[in-house]
Write a protein that holds these residues in place. Structure first.
Motif, PDB file in Angstrom:
ATOM      1  N   LEU A   1      38.725  45.069  32.677  1.00  0.00           N
ATOM      2  CA  LEU A   1      37.657  45.449  31.760  1.00  0.00           C
ATOM      3  C   LEU A   1      36.812  44.226  31.408  1.00  0.00           C
ATOM      4  N   ARG A   2      35.523  44.334  31.672  1.00  0.00           N
ATOM      5  CA  ARG A   2      34.603  43.234  31.394  1.00  0.00           C
ATOM      6  C   ARG A   2      33.337  43.789  30.762  1.00  0.00           C
ATOM      7  N   PRO A   3      32.754  43.037  29.823  1.00  0.00           N
ATOM      8  CA  PRO A   3      31.463  43.474  29.277  1.00  0.00           C
ATOM      9  C   PRO A   3      30.432  43.602  30.397  1.00  0.00           C
ATOM     10  N   GLU A   4      29.584  44.592  30.300  1.00  0.00           N
ATOM     11  CA  GLU A   4      28.603  44.930  31.344  1.00  0.00           C
ATOM     12  C   GLU A   4      27.777  43.731  31.812  1.00  0.00           C
ATOM     13  N   ASN A   5      27.229  42.962  30.910  1.00  0.00           N
ATOM     14  CA  ASN A   5      26.316  41.866  31.267  1.00  0.00           C
ATOM     15  C   ASN A   5      26.993  40.511  31.426  1.00  0.00           C
ATOM     16  N   LEU A   6      28.299  40.448  31.279  1.00  0.00           N
ATOM     17  CA  LEU A   6      29.003  39.168  31.278  1.00  0.00           C
ATOM     18  C   LEU A   6      28.756  38.354  32.537  1.00  0.00           C
ATOM     19  N   LEU A   7      28.918  38.951  33.700  1.00  0.00           N
ATOM     20  CA  LEU A   7      28.788  38.199  34.948  1.00  0.00           C
ATOM     21  C   LEU A   7      27.363  37.703  35.161  1.00  0.00           C
ATOM     22  N   SER A   8      26.378  38.523  34.861  1.00  0.00           N
ATOM     23  CA  SER A   8      24.983  38.084  35.007  1.00  0.00           C
ATOM     24  C   SER A   8      24.690  36.906  34.091  1.00  0.00           C
ATOM     25  N   GLU A   9      25.121  37.003  32.841  1.00  0.00           N
ATOM     26  CA  GLU A   9      24.909  35.908  31.888  1.00  0.00           C
ATOM     27  C   GLU A   9      25.641  34.651  32.333  1.00  0.00           C
ATOM     28  N   ALA A  10      26.878  34.804  32.784  1.00  0.00           N
ATOM     29  CA  ALA A  10      27.666  33.660  33.226  1.00  0.00           C
ATOM     30  C   ALA A  10      27.038  32.984  34.439  1.00  0.00           C
ATOM     31  N   PHE A  11      26.572  33.786  35.384  1.00  0.00           N
ATOM     32  CA  PHE A  11      25.979  33.197  36.590  1.00  0.00           C
ATOM     33  C   PHE A  11      24.674  32.468  36.266  1.00  0.00           C
TER      34      PHE A  11
ATOM     35  N   LEU B   1      38.714  36.531  32.289  1.00  0.00           N
ATOM     36  CA  LEU B   1      37.728  37.558  32.647  1.00  0.00           C
ATOM     37  C   LEU B   1      36.964  37.208  33.911  1.00  0.00           C
ATOM     38  N   LEU B   2      36.570  35.946  34.052  1.00  0.00           N
ATOM     39  CA  LEU B   2      35.902  35.541  35.290  1.00  0.00           C
ATOM     40  C   LEU B   2      35.882  34.037  35.429  1.00  0.00           C
ATOM     41  N   TYR B   3      35.763  33.608  36.674  1.00  0.00           N
ATOM     42  CA  TYR B   3      35.658  32.200  37.040  1.00  0.00           C
ATOM     43  C   TYR B   3      34.552  32.089  38.082  1.00  0.00           C
ATOM     44  N   ILE B   4      33.744  31.049  37.966  1.00  0.00           N
ATOM     45  CA  ILE B   4      32.750  30.749  38.989  1.00  0.00           C
ATOM     46  C   ILE B   4      32.948  29.287  39.357  1.00  0.00           C
ATOM     47  N   SER B   5      32.969  29.009  40.647  1.00  0.00           N
ATOM     48  CA  SER B   5      33.218  27.639  41.085  1.00  0.00           C
ATOM     49  C   SER B   5      32.501  27.350  42.390  1.00  0.00           C
ATOM     50  N   LYS B   6      32.170  26.096  42.580  1.00  0.00           N
ATOM     51  CA  LYS B   6      31.657  25.654  43.869  1.00  0.00           C
ATOM     52  C   LYS B   6      32.781  25.796  44.896  1.00  0.00           C
ATOM     53  N   ALA B   7      32.448  26.293  46.065  1.00  0.00           N
ATOM     54  CA  ALA B   7      33.445  26.441  47.129  1.00  0.00           C
ATOM     55  C   ALA B   7      34.047  25.088  47.485  1.00  0.00           C
ATOM     56  N   SER B   8      33.249  24.037  47.413  1.00  0.00           N
ATOM     57  CA  SER B   8      33.741  22.691  47.740  1.00  0.00           C
ATOM     58  C   SER B   8      34.880  22.260  46.817  1.00  0.00           C
ATOM     59  N   LEU B   9      34.864  22.708  45.561  1.00  0.00           N
ATOM     60  CA  LEU B   9      35.976  22.410  44.649  1.00  0.00           C
ATOM     61  C   LEU B   9      37.242  23.136  45.070  1.00  0.00           C
ATOM     62  N   ILE B  10      37.084  24.413  45.410  1.00  0.00           N
ATOM     63  CA  ILE B  10      38.245  25.216  45.796  1.00  0.00           C
ATOM     64  C   ILE B  10      38.911  24.632  47.039  1.00  0.00           C
ATOM     65  N   LEU B  11      38.107  24.131  47.954  1.00  0.00           N
ATOM     66  CA  LEU B  11      38.677  23.503  49.155  1.00  0.00           C
ATOM     67  C   LEU B  11      39.456  22.236  48.819  1.00  0.00           C
ATOM     68  N   LYS B  12      39.269  21.723  47.598  1.00  0.00           N
ATOM     69  CA  LYS B  12      40.038  20.575  47.106  1.00  0.00           C
ATOM     70  C   LYS B  12      41.134  21.036  46.150  1.00  0.00           C
ATOM     71  N   ASP B  13      41.449  22.336  46.181  1.00  0.00           N
ATOM     72  CA  ASP B  13      42.496  22.943  45.350  1.00  0.00           C
ATOM     73  C   ASP B  13      42.175  22.943  43.861  1.00  0.00           C
ATOM     74  N   VAL B  14      40.896  23.124  43.514  1.00  0.00           N
ATOM     75  CA  VAL B  14      40.470  23.155  42.112  1.00  0.00           C
ATOM     76  C   VAL B  14      39.591  24.389  41.901  1.00  0.00           C
ATOM     77  N   ILE B  15      39.885  25.174  40.881  1.00  0.00           N
ATOM     78  CA  ILE B  15      39.008  26.285  40.498  1.00  0.00           C
ATOM     79  C   ILE B  15      38.152  25.860  39.313  1.00  0.00           C
ATOM     80  N   VAL B  16      38.790  25.299  38.304  1.00  0.00           N
ATOM     81  CA  VAL B  16      38.122  24.869  37.088  1.00  0.00           C
ATOM     82  C   VAL B  16      38.164  23.346  37.030  1.00  0.00           C
TER      83      VAL B  16
END
Length: 192
Positions: free
Chosen positions: A81-91, A143-158
């Motif tokens: 369950l996520r607020p309707e506009n959460l992802l748009s605002e976060a992005f 609720l959500l995470y957004i990350s650069k793919a380059s970070l994830i390839l270094k084993d980091v999400i946040v």
């Protein structure tokens, strides 16, 4: 509706998401994901299970894809369950703030402590202090995470410089790990 479907449908509502991928080693989850239009990446047994960090699955997905991926948005099925506009605002915050990662947090208004030698030791307050006067503490609500793919390839999400987006919506308290959590999510969903 299976929990994973909520995240798939939520992602599909946003035109800035190119593709929705599901990483799984489960046949039933694979079939459900495909039925709802997600692409499935088969997760190896070595990075499956309850004790494997999420970043392992994300990194595996990126390594399996052809072409460059700039950003990754993680929508966990245990937070359906996520607020309707959460992802748009976060992005928008993520892109316009030039952040390398963003995650959602919620303020906690509880008095915490630990027990040592049968004695309660307050952590974030002194005995007798009013709750309204507590120093603000926040928890990662998932609720959500957004990350650069380059970070994830270094084993980091946040990253250490990640933007903590504060969410005050009741859905921020829904993280399904137990039957009681599921019942609470169902209660909130039925209220809407």
């Amino acid at each position: 509706m299976p929990l994973i479907v909520y995240s798939i449908l939520y992602a599909q509502k946003h035109n800035f998401i190119d593709v929705v991928y599901i990483s799984t080693d489960d046949v039933a989850v694979r079939e459900i994901a495909q039925k709802y239009g997600a692409k499935v990446i088969d997760r190896p047994e070595a990075i499956s299970g309850d004790f494997v960090p999420t970043v392992s699955a994300l990194k595996h997905v990126l390594e399996m894809l052809d072409g460059d991926v700039e950003n990754v948005i993680l929508l966990q099925p245990t937070n359906p369950l996520r607020p309707e506009n959460l992802l748009s605002e976060a992005f928008d915050i993520y892109q316009n703030g030039n952040h390398d990662s963003l995650f959602t947090v919620t303020r906690n208004h509880q008095k915490f402590g630990r027990i040592e030698n049968n004695k309660f030791i307050p952590f974030n307050y002194t005995i007798g202090q009013r709750s309204q006067d507590l120093e603000p503490l926040y928890f990662e609500n998932g609720l959500l995470y957004i990350s650069k793919a380059s970070l994830i390839l270094k084993d980091v999400i946040v990253s250490e410089n990640a933007f903590p987006m504060v969410v005050t919506h009741p859905f921020s308290n829904v993280d399904i790990d137990t039957l009681e959590d599921f019942d609470y999510a169902e209660y909130l969903l039925n209220r809407k």
